[in-house]
Enzyme design. Structure first.
Site, PDB file in Angstrom:
ATOM      1  N   VAL A 147      18.838  20.237  36.969  1.00 44.43           N
ATOM      2  CA  VAL A 147      19.202  18.971  36.329  1.00 44.43           C
ATOM      3  C   VAL A 147      18.939  18.993  34.822  1.00 44.43           C
ATOM      4  O   VAL A 147      19.284  18.073  34.120  1.00 44.43           O
ATOM      5  CB  VAL A 147      18.491  17.757  36.970  1.00 44.43           C
ATOM      6  CG1 VAL A 147      18.958  17.560  38.402  1.00 44.43           C
ATOM      7  CG2 VAL A 147      16.998  17.881  36.898  1.00 44.43           C
ATOM      8  N   TYR A 148      18.300  20.063  34.318  1.00 42.13           N
ATOM      9  CA  TYR A 148      18.117  20.215  32.876  1.00 42.13           C
ATOM     10  C   TYR A 148      19.411  20.778  32.305  1.00 42.13           C
ATOM     11  O   TYR A 148      19.590  21.974  32.183  1.00 42.13           O
ATOM     12  CB  TYR A 148      16.983  21.176  32.541  1.00 42.13           C
ATOM     13  CG  TYR A 148      15.617  20.812  33.047  1.00 42.13           C
ATOM     14  CD1 TYR A 148      15.302  19.543  33.492  1.00 42.13           C
ATOM     15  CD2 TYR A 148      14.617  21.760  33.075  1.00 42.13           C
ATOM     16  CE1 TYR A 148      14.028  19.230  33.945  1.00 42.13           C
ATOM     17  CE2 TYR A 148      13.333  21.449  33.528  1.00 42.13           C
ATOM     18  CZ  TYR A 148      13.059  20.189  33.961  1.00 42.13           C
ATOM     19  OH  TYR A 148      11.815  19.877  34.412  1.00 42.13           O
ATOM     20  N   GLY A 149      20.342  19.903  32.003  1.00 37.39           N
ATOM     21  CA  GLY A 149      21.613  20.368  31.454  1.00 37.39           C
ATOM     22  C   GLY A 149      22.596  20.792  32.521  1.00 37.39           C
ATOM     23  O   GLY A 149      23.500  21.567  32.248  1.00 37.39           O
TER      24      GLY A 149
END
Length: 80
Positions: free
Chosen positions: A40-42
């Site tokens: 979910v980081y990017g």
């Protein structure tokens, strides 16, 4: 935690990938070889950057997490 690639919270900009590579190389040359991240980081960009940066023979250890978001509750996604 390696959250690079996240535009929402960290203001990621692909034009700065060279600077991120420098930071990665610095970490590796100073014994930091474990990177904690999440898809979910990017939306996976974080892992893509780590893979791209480690192609020159450096070995990094990567811990990533999978977010079981409501639209991903199909059995085939969870089984993966």
């Amino acid at each position: 935690a390696w959250a690079w690639g996240d535009t929402l919270y960290w203001g990621y900009d692909a034009k700065k990938d060279d600077e991120l590579k420098e930071a990665y190389d610095y970490c590796m040359s100073h014994g930091v070889k474990f990177f904690d991240t999440a898809e979910v980081y990017g939306l996976g960009r974080s892992e893509t950057l780590l893979g791209k940066f480690s192609k020159n023979g450096q070995t990094a250890e990567v811990a990533t997490k999978f977010a079981a978001l409501p639209w991903r509750r199909r059995k085939d996604v969870v089984a993966a």
